[in-house]
Motif scaffolding. Structure first.
Motif, PDB file in Angstrom:
ATOM      1  N   PRO A  90       2.597  -6.910  17.518  1.00 49.30           N
ATOM      2  CA  PRO A  90       3.119  -5.738  16.805  1.00 49.30           C
ATOM      3  C   PRO A  90       4.525  -5.383  17.272  1.00 49.30           C
ATOM      4  O   PRO A  90       4.863  -5.558  18.444  1.00 49.30           O
ATOM      5  CB  PRO A  90       2.121  -4.629  17.166  1.00 49.30           C
ATOM      6  N   LEU A  91       5.330  -4.901  16.367  1.00 45.12           N
ATOM      7  CA  LEU A  91       6.697  -4.516  16.705  1.00 45.12           C
ATOM      8  C   LEU A  91       6.714  -3.449  17.799  1.00 45.12           C
ATOM      9  O   LEU A  91       7.590  -3.451  18.681  1.00 45.12           O
ATOM     10  CB  LEU A  91       7.408  -3.999  15.445  1.00 45.12           C
ATOM     11  N   GLU A  92       5.714  -2.578  17.757  1.00 44.72           N
ATOM     12  CA  GLU A  92       5.637  -1.521  18.776  1.00 44.72           C
ATOM     13  C   GLU A  92       5.482  -2.116  20.170  1.00 44.72           C
ATOM     14  O   GLU A  92       6.071  -1.625  21.140  1.00 44.72           O
ATOM     15  CB  GLU A  92       4.455  -0.607  18.438  1.00 44.72           C
ATOM     16  N   GLU A  93       4.736  -3.231  20.297  1.00 44.98           N
ATOM     17  CA  GLU A  93       4.567  -3.884  21.595  1.00 44.98           C
ATOM     18  C   GLU A  93       5.876  -4.531  22.049  1.00 44.98           C
ATOM     19  O   GLU A  93       6.224  -4.503  23.236  1.00 44.98           O
ATOM     20  CB  GLU A  93       3.455  -4.933  21.519  1.00 44.98           C
ATOM     21  N   VAL A  94       6.625  -5.119  21.098  1.00 44.96           N
ATOM     22  CA  VAL A  94       7.922  -5.717  21.446  1.00 44.96           C
ATOM     23  C   VAL A  94       8.842  -4.657  22.036  1.00 44.96           C
ATOM     24  O   VAL A  94       9.519  -4.888  23.047  1.00 44.96           O
ATOM     25  CB  VAL A  94       8.581  -6.356  20.203  1.00 44.96           C
ATOM     26  N   MET A  95       8.867  -3.484  21.412  1.00 45.69           N
ATOM     27  CA  MET A  95       9.782  -2.434  21.841  1.00 45.69           C
ATOM     28  C   MET A  95       9.414  -1.835  23.200  1.00 45.69           C
ATOM     29  O   MET A  95      10.221  -1.121  23.809  1.00 45.69           O
ATOM     30  CB  MET A  95       9.836  -1.319  20.784  1.00 45.69           C
ATOM     31  N   ARG A  96       8.217  -2.129  23.711  1.00 47.65           N
ATOM     32  CA  ARG A  96       7.846  -1.664  25.055  1.00 47.65           C
ATOM     33  C   ARG A  96       8.457  -2.539  26.138  1.00 47.65           C
ATOM     34  O   ARG A  96       8.519  -2.161  27.294  1.00 47.65           O
ATOM     35  CB  ARG A  96       6.316  -1.635  25.212  1.00 47.65           C
ATOM     36  N   HIS A  97       8.900  -3.744  25.765  1.00 48.46           N
ATOM     37  CA  HIS A  97       9.549  -4.655  26.703  1.00 48.46           C
ATOM     38  C   HIS A  97      11.070  -4.462  26.632  1.00 48.46           C
ATOM     39  O   HIS A  97      11.590  -3.939  25.638  1.00 48.46           O
ATOM     40  CB  HIS A  97       9.221  -6.114  26.364  1.00 48.46           C
ATOM     41  N   PRO A  98      11.821  -4.915  27.631  1.00 51.26           N
ATOM     42  CA  PRO A  98      13.286  -4.933  27.495  1.00 51.26           C
ATOM     43  C   PRO A  98      13.666  -5.862  26.341  1.00 51.26           C
ATOM     44  O   PRO A  98      13.134  -6.970  26.236  1.00 51.26           O
ATOM     45  CB  PRO A  98      13.761  -5.503  28.838  1.00 51.26           C
ATOM     46  N   PHE A  99      14.513  -5.411  25.461  1.00 50.79           N
ATOM     47  CA  PHE A  99      14.931  -6.300  24.380  1.00 50.79           C
ATOM     48  C   PHE A  99      16.441  -6.281  24.253  1.00 50.79           C
ATOM     49  O   PHE A  99      17.119  -5.334  24.652  1.00 50.79           O
ATOM     50  CB  PHE A  99      14.224  -5.982  23.052  1.00 50.79           C
ATOM     51  N   ILE A 100      16.953  -7.385  23.703  1.00 49.55           N
ATOM     52  CA  ILE A 100      18.392  -7.655  23.690  1.00 49.55           C
ATOM     53  C   ILE A 100      18.835  -7.852  22.241  1.00 49.55           C
ATOM     54  O   ILE A 100      18.231  -8.638  21.504  1.00 49.55           O
ATOM     55  CB  ILE A 100      18.716  -8.919  24.516  1.00 49.55           C
ATOM     56  N   CYS A 101      19.877  -7.137  21.857  1.00 50.59           N
ATOM     57  CA  CYS A 101      20.349  -7.185  20.465  1.00 50.59           C
ATOM     58  C   CYS A 101      21.864  -7.150  20.455  1.00 50.59           C
ATOM     59  O   CYS A 101      22.504  -6.716  21.419  1.00 50.59           O
ATOM     60  CB  CYS A 101      19.788  -5.978  19.711  1.00 50.59           C
ATOM     61  N   HIS A 102      22.469  -7.633  19.354  1.00 49.06           N
ATOM     62  CA  HIS A 102      23.922  -7.513  19.203  1.00 49.06           C
ATOM     63  C   HIS A 102      24.353  -6.060  19.411  1.00 49.06           C
ATOM     64  O   HIS A 102      23.613  -5.130  19.140  1.00 49.06           O
ATOM     65  CB  HIS A 102      24.347  -7.954  17.803  1.00 49.06           C
ATOM     66  N   ARG A 103      25.592  -5.910  19.820  1.00 48.01           N
ATOM     67  CA  ARG A 103      26.079  -4.589  20.222  1.00 48.01           C
ATOM     68  C   ARG A 103      26.093  -3.594  19.068  1.00 48.01           C
ATOM     69  O   ARG A 103      26.116  -3.967  17.887  1.00 48.01           O
ATOM     70  CB  ARG A 103      27.480  -4.720  20.816  1.00 48.01           C
ATOM     71  N   ARG A 104      26.096  -2.342  19.469  1.00 48.43           N
ATOM     72  CA  ARG A 104      26.201  -1.244  18.526  1.00 48.43           C
ATOM     73  C   ARG A 104      27.440  -1.430  17.637  1.00 48.43           C
ATOM     74  O   ARG A 104      28.490  -1.860  18.111  1.00 48.43           O
ATOM     75  CB  ARG A 104      26.338   0.064  19.319  1.00 48.43           C
TER      76      ARG A 104
END
Length: 305
Positions: A185-199
Motif C-alpha cells: 500500500p502507498l501508505e506503507e511506502v510513505m512510512r519509510h524514508p523515500f526519495i523524490c526529485h526536488r521540490r
C-alpha cells in the motif's frame, strides 16, 4: 530578342489583377509607371496584350498566349526561391529548445541526434532544468518550444502535442527486501524514508498530488536533482525512490534495485511538446518539431481534436 524580366513580372501582375491600379498597388509603384511599362512591352513584342474595358483590362488572344508562358516562368521562379530558402534555412540558423531530464531520456535525444546528422549546420541550444523552468523560458521567448514529462492539463495556456506515455515506479534496494513480491500500500511506502526529485519539479508535484488524493503526508527524506542521483541513493539503502520507469531500467536489469508492486494504481504520464500557438518558428525549428512529433503515439489531448 531578350525580353526584360522586370517588364514580364509587371505583365504577370497586371494579367492576374486585370486592373492597372490594383497591379500597381501589388507592385508598390504607381499606375502611370505600370501603364508605361506595358506600353514598352507591347512595343518590344510588336502586338497588343491588353484591351481596356469598364472594369479594367482583359488579355487579347496574343496576351493569353504570352501569359501562359510568363505564368509558368513566374511559378518556377517562386518555387525555386522557396526551395533555395529552405535549403539555406536548414544549413544555418539556430534552434533553442527546453527539455526536462525525463523528456530528454525518454524521447528527445535519439531524435535530436538524427536531426543533427541531417542538418549539422544548425546550432542547437538546449535549456535543461525542470519542466516548470522550461515553461518560464518558453513564456519569455528564450526558447522555440519545450518537451516535458507532464500529467494532463498542467499547462492549459499552451498547445500540447502528446508524444508518448510512460509510467513512474517506486524502487528499493535489498535493505527493504521485506517489501518484495507482494502488493505494498502507498501508505506503507510513505512510512519509510523515500526519495523524490526536488521540490519545483513536475515529478515532485505529481507524487505529491497522488499522496494528497489518498490523504497521506508527503515529506521526502531527500530531494536530489536527477533520476540518476535518486537511483544512486536508493542503491545505497537511503530510502525508497520514485522515478520514471525508463530511468530505472539499467539498475533493475542489473539487480541493484527492485520495483515495488504498489497496491494503488499510479496513473501514467506523458512526454509532450509544448508551444505557443502564435509563436512563429524558423524553418529549422519547424523541421525539428516535425521530427519530434512525426511518430507520436498518443492522441491530441484537446477535446475538439
Amino acid at each position: 530578342m531578350e525580353l526584360n524580366w522586370e517588364l514580364c513580372r509587371i505583365f504577370y501582375q497586371v494579367a492576374r489583377c486585370r486592373n492597372f491600379s490594383r497591379a500597381a498597388a501589388m507592385l508598390f509603384t504607381s499606375q502611370p509607371a505600370v501603364s508605361r511599362s506595358m506600353a514598352a512591352l507591347e512595343r518590344e513584342l510588336g502586338c497588343r496584350l491588353f484591351i481596356r474595358n469598364r472594369r479594367g483590362v482583359e488579355l487579347t488572344p496574343e496576351g493569353r498566349i504570352f501569359y501562359a508562358h510568363v505564368e509558368a516562368g513566374c511559378e518556377q521562379f517562386r518555387r525555386g526561391r522557396e526551395e533555395l530558402a529552405q535549403a539555406v534555412g536548414l544549413q544555418s540558423g539556430s534552434i533553442a529548445i527546453g527539455a526536462s531530464e525525463t523528456a530528454l531520456r525518454g524521447w528527445v535525444l535519439s531524435r535530436l541526434e538524427r536531426f543533427h546528422a541531417l542538418y549539422p549546420g544548425v546550432k542547437l541550444r538546449m535549456y535543461g532544468g525542470t519542466s516548470f523552468e522550461a515553461m518560464e523560458e518558453l513564456k519569455s521567448g528564450a526558447i522555440d518550444f519545450a518537451v516535458a514529462a507532464i500529467s494532463g492539463g498542467v499547462f492549459r495556456s499552451l498547445k500540447e502535442t502528446r508524444l508518448c506515455e510512460f509510467r513512474d515506479v517506486f524502487v528499493a534496494s535489498e535493505a527493504f527486501s521485506d517489501l518484495k513480491d507482494r502488493p505494498v500500500p502507498l501508505e506503507e511506502v510513505m512510512r519509510h524514508p523515500f526519495i523524490c526529485h526536488r521540490r519545483g519539479t513536475l515529478t515532485f508535484e505529481f507524487l505529491s498530488g497522488i499522496c494528497k488524493e489518498h490523504g497521506l503526508d508527503f515529506e521526502p527524506a531527500m530531494e536530489p536533482e536527477t533520476s540518476d542521483l535518486v537511483i544512486d541513493l536508493v542503491r545505497h539503502g537511503f530510502g525508497i525512490g520514485f522515478v520514471p520507469e525508463q530511468a530505472a531500467e539499467e539498475a533493475l536489469r542489473r539487480g541493484d534495485v527492485f520495483a515495488l508492486n504498489i497496491a494503488e494504481d499510479i496513473p501514467p504520464r506523458s512526454i509532450s511538446l509544448l508551444e505557443y500557438e502564435g509563436h512563429t518558428l524558423s524553418l529549422a525549428a519547424r523541421r525539428l518539431r516535425d521530427m519530434l512529433t512525426e511518430d507520436a503515439s498518443l492522441p491530441d489531448p484537446r477535446p475538439d481534436a
